[in-house]
Design a protein around this motif. Structure first.
Motif, PDB file in Angstrom:
ATOM      1  N   GLU A 180      15.875  60.148  32.822  1.00 23.49           N
ATOM      2  CA  GLU A 180      15.680  60.608  31.439  1.00 23.49           C
ATOM      3  C   GLU A 180      16.021  59.516  30.436  1.00 23.49           C
ATOM      4  OE1 GLU A 180      17.247  64.157  28.429  1.00 23.49           O
ATOM      5  OE2 GLU A 180      17.835  64.148  30.542  1.00 23.49           O
ATOM      6  N   SER A 181      17.153  58.845  30.638  1.00 23.97           N
ATOM      7  CA  SER A 181      17.558  57.804  29.689  1.00 23.97           C
ATOM      8  C   SER A 181      16.679  56.564  29.818  1.00 23.97           C
ATOM      9  CB  SER A 181      19.035  57.447  29.879  1.00 23.97           C
ATOM     10  OG  SER A 181      19.310  57.110  31.213  1.00 23.97           O
ATOM     11  N   ARG A 182      16.172  56.285  31.020  1.00 30.86           N
ATOM     12  CA  ARG A 182      15.265  55.137  31.175  1.00 30.86           C
ATOM     13  C   ARG A 182      14.028  55.295  30.303  1.00 30.86           C
ATOM     14  NH1 ARG A 182      17.039  54.180  36.705  1.00 30.86           N
ATOM     15  NH2 ARG A 182      15.840  55.941  37.452  1.00 30.86           N
ATOM     16  N   LYS A 183      13.577  56.515  30.151  1.00 33.97           N
ATOM     17  CA  LYS A 183      12.396  56.778  29.325  1.00 33.97           C
ATOM     18  C   LYS A 183      12.672  56.527  27.842  1.00 33.97           C
ATOM     19  CE  LYS A 183      10.582  60.222  32.560  1.00 33.97           C
ATOM     20  NZ  LYS A 183      10.285  61.669  32.793  1.00 33.97           N
ATOM     21  N   LEU A 184      13.957  56.466  27.465  1.00 32.59           N
ATOM     22  CA  LEU A 184      14.333  56.251  26.065  1.00 32.59           C
ATOM     23  C   LEU A 184      14.479  54.763  25.724  1.00 32.59           C
ATOM     24  CD1 LEU A 184      17.064  59.032  25.690  1.00 32.59           C
ATOM     25  CD2 LEU A 184      14.684  59.135  24.916  1.00 32.59           C
ATOM     26  N   LEU A 185      14.396  53.907  26.736  1.00 29.58           N
ATOM     27  CA  LEU A 185      14.497  52.471  26.490  1.00 29.58           C
ATOM     28  C   LEU A 185      13.372  52.018  25.568  1.00 29.58           C
ATOM     29  CD1 LEU A 185      15.360  51.295  30.109  1.00 29.58           C
ATOM     30  CD2 LEU A 185      16.874  51.156  28.128  1.00 29.58           C
ATOM     31  N   HIS A 186      13.643  50.980  24.758  1.00 27.99           N
ATOM     32  CA  HIS A 186      12.669  50.542  23.762  1.00 27.99           C
ATOM     33  C   HIS A 186      12.764  49.038  23.562  1.00 27.99           C
ATOM     34  CE1 HIS A 186      16.106  50.422  21.021  1.00 27.99           C
ATOM     35  NE2 HIS A 186      16.417  51.652  21.446  1.00 27.99           N
ATOM     36  N   GLU A 187      11.919  48.493  22.717  1.00 29.24           N
ATOM     37  CA  GLU A 187      11.825  47.040  22.554  1.00 29.24           C
ATOM     38  C   GLU A 187      13.058  46.418  21.912  1.00 29.24           C
ATOM     39  OE1 GLU A 187       9.296  47.309  18.351  1.00 29.24           O
ATOM     40  OE2 GLU A 187       8.411  46.396  20.132  1.00 29.24           O
ATOM     41  N   ASN A 188      13.893  47.214  21.242  1.00 28.94           N
ATOM     42  CA  ASN A 188      15.122  46.695  20.641  1.00 28.94           C
ATOM     43  C   ASN A 188      16.307  46.765  21.597  1.00 28.94           C
ATOM     44  OD1 ASN A 188      14.170  45.918  18.122  1.00 28.94           O
ATOM     45  ND2 ASN A 188      14.300  47.999  17.322  1.00 28.94           N
ATOM     46  N   CYS A 189      16.058  47.246  22.798  1.00 24.82           N
ATOM     47  CA  CYS A 189      17.127  47.468  23.758  1.00 24.82           C
ATOM     48  C   CYS A 189      17.158  46.360  24.806  1.00 24.82           C
ATOM     49  CB  CYS A 189      16.944  48.821  24.434  1.00 24.82           C
ATOM     50  SG  CYS A 189      18.302  49.242  25.529  1.00 24.82           S
ATOM     51  N   ILE A 190      18.355  45.897  25.125  1.00 24.94           N
ATOM     52  CA  ILE A 190      18.567  44.865  26.136  1.00 24.94           C
ATOM     53  C   ILE A 190      19.436  45.451  27.245  1.00 24.94           C
ATOM     54  CG2 ILE A 190      19.623  42.613  26.605  1.00 24.94           C
ATOM     55  CD1 ILE A 190      19.273  42.083  23.519  1.00 24.94           C
ATOM     56  N   ILE A 191      19.002  45.312  28.487  1.00 23.81           N
ATOM     57  CA  ILE A 191      19.867  45.682  29.607  1.00 23.81           C
ATOM     58  C   ILE A 191      20.274  44.397  30.323  1.00 23.81           C
ATOM     59  CG2 ILE A 191      18.760  47.938  29.839  1.00 23.81           C
ATOM     60  CD1 ILE A 191      17.528  46.884  32.499  1.00 23.81           C
ATOM     61  N   THR A 192      21.513  44.357  30.809  1.00 23.74           N
ATOM     62  CA  THR A 192      22.054  43.116  31.378  1.00 23.74           C
ATOM     63  C   THR A 192      22.624  43.349  32.780  1.00 23.74           C
ATOM     64  OG1 THR A 192      24.190  43.503  30.312  1.00 23.74           O
ATOM     65  CG2 THR A 192      22.589  42.178  29.092  1.00 23.74           C
ATOM     66  N   PRO A 193      21.814  43.769  33.729  1.00 19.20           N
ATOM     67  CA  PRO A 193      22.332  44.053  35.070  1.00 19.20           C
ATOM     68  C   PRO A 193      22.548  42.803  35.915  1.00 19.20           C
ATOM     69  CG  PRO A 193      19.974  44.395  35.031  1.00 19.20           C
ATOM     70  CD  PRO A 193      20.373  44.054  33.619  1.00 19.20           C
TER      71      PRO A 193
END
Length: 496
Positions: free
Chosen positions: A352-365
């Motif tokens: 559900e939260s993955r679907k909320l990701l957007h172009e202003n969001c950065i993930i750092t795994p």
């Protein structure tokens, strides 16, 4: 920045320069050979120089290097590791020239034993299968790696895959690699970085605007680029001019991550830094009086107000597996504001939260976190760093920083950047927390997410001297000013 390419794309660029632009292949080979010859000549070494000459165009480079060194008065010998009857095209032309000039060519491997400089022109990026142990090329590489000589690789160390960087049977152990036109992806991604040595890029030709733009889709981050990215601090400005960074981090008994991320945001130049943390760890912020800590207490309305206040948000560092993390994550993502999601923020991420990701969001795994996110293995992520980061970025429309010895940064539009700044000293707890704080502060100051994460990764990885030089007045805090005033007053009283 320097452009990075796959071997297939580099072949396409070579074809374009030769057939569309009209730059003769011999000219490209000559330019490449001259760059390597200059590297040999730059060494304060008059000892024996031996050039390992293979088949194909890489061998042609070696033959041209041998001739150029002779032209410059530098003694050198060529060790021919193939049947010259197999030469064709530009390589054949350089072989014929070498024979007519009576340049020294031999097939005796003992030459290597007496060399003080060894140039590897055996295989290029086109190697498609492991080097056979019984082959002359294998024995030459093995012997070259064992002697006390300075080793220079032509374009890529022989035996290294040009795309993955994996060793194919055996690989030349270079002290220096001179690569041409663009950096080959394998030189960055290789798990055997020590084999590359010092990496230098030599321009050998020109392309038109269309092909140049294609090459710029994949680049290596450098200091000059980061310097240009960081916005100038105008003299007439105030704390509101540089944004409001919100750090949502920490958990009961785990204040360190929140403190480090907040301190990093402060030092990277955010105008205001607020730390939203559990009430139990508020006392830890007594060491950071410039940071505004607020008690989280898991009250949704309070966190929402903090998100509304912020220009940018960094979430996840040391938050643990509290059930409220998932709700905070959704709140941040739904705000649409520039945000960095790290550590426990990633662990809380579901479909559900993955679907909320957007172009202003950065993930750092790191690879382990990415493996969990995509339902894969860590080894598969490590073997396919570029594809993994790029596919996730495109699928979910966010920026991905996949952290490793060489970090891969992917944008939804297909652009890729690499960060090689750093060393094994960063492989310890807290580095990721500092990175989150740095990127959050850069976002607060108005950098676009792809640029903010690129600059942030470089700043974390670069030496402290380089980072301080680039950040300059961004690192100044109110406490520093207070200490400076105190020192100034003491100095003045002493002088009087």
């Amino acid at each position: 920045m320097k452009n990075v390419v796959t071997t297939e794309l580099m072949r396409s660029f070579d074809y374009h320069m030769i057939h569309d632009i009209g730059i003769d292949g011999l000219v490209l080979m000559e330019n490449a050979a001259r760059a390597v010859a200059e590297a040999v000549l730059s060494r304060d070494d008059s000892g024996e120089c031996v050039i390992l000459i293979g088949r194909g165009n890489n061998g042609g480079d070696g033959l041209a290097i041998l001739r150029i060194l002779a032209l410059m008065g530098r003694s050198a010998k060529g060790l021919l590791l193939c049947d010259p009857k197999g030469y064709s095209g530009d390589a054949l032309k350089n072989y014929e020239i070498a024979k007519k000039l009576n340049l020294e060519l031999s097939s005796d491997l003992k030459l290597i034993e007496f060399a003080s400089i060894i140039v590897d022109a055996i295989f290029g990026t086109g190697l498609s299968k492991p080097i056979e142990r019984e082959s002359m090329e294998y024995r030459a590489i093995e012997l070259a790696n064992s002697v006390n000589a300075y080793r220079i690789a032509v374009d890529i160390p022989s035996g290294m895959n040009g795309d993955s960087g994996k060793v194919m049977g055996i690989a030349f152990n270079a002290d220096e690699t001179i690569t041409f036109h663009c950096i080959k992806r394998g030189l960055l991604l290789t798990p055997e970085r020590e084999l590359v040595g010092k990496l230098k890029l030599a321009p050998i030709g020109l392309m038109d605007g269309v092909h140049t733009a294609i090459a710029e889709n994949e680049q290596l981050i450098d200091e000059e680029f980061v310097r240009k990215l960081l916005p100038k601090r105008r003299i007439v400005s105030n704390k509101g001019s540089f944004g409001k960074a919100l750090i949502a981090a920490g958990s009961k008994g785990m204040p360190g991550a929140a403190v480090m991320a907040s301190a990093a945001a402060l030092r990277t130049g955010a105008g205001l830094t607020r730390a939203c943390v559990p009430e139990e760890i508020l006392p830890a912020f007594v060491c950071l009086p410039e940071v505004m800590p607020v008690a989280d207490n898991s009250k949704p309305q309070g966190f929402v107000k903090s998100v509304e206040w912020a220009t940018s948000i960094g979430l996840g560092c040391g938050m643990g597996n509290d059930s409220s993390v998932k709700e905070k994550l959704k709140c941040v993502l739904c705000s649409g504001k520039p945000a960095v999601i790290d550590a426990d923020g990633l662990n809380a991420m579901d479909d559900e939260s993955r679907k909320l990701l957007h172009e202003n969001c950065i993930i750092t795994p790191h690879p382990g976190e990415m493996a969990r996110l995509i339902g894969s293995s860590v080894s598969n992520v490590l073997d396919h760093m570029v594809e993994t980061a790029s596919d996730f970025a495109k699928r979910y429309g966010c920026i991905v920083l996949l952290k490793s010895a060489v970090s891969v940064i992917a944008a939804p539009d297909g652009r890729l950047r690499y960060n090689t700044a750093g060393n094994s000293g960063l492989a310890k707890g807290g580095s990721g927390d500092v990175l989150t704080g740095i990127i959050t502060a850069l976002l607060a100051q108005g950098l676009k997410p792809f640029d903010a994460v690129s600059a942030g990764a470089f700043l974390l990885g670069s030496s402290s001297d380089t980072a301080m030089k680039l950040l300059q007045d961004r690192m100044l805090t109110a406490g520093d000013v207070f200490n400076a005033i105190e020192s100034t007053l003491k100095g003045g009283l002493t002088e009087s």
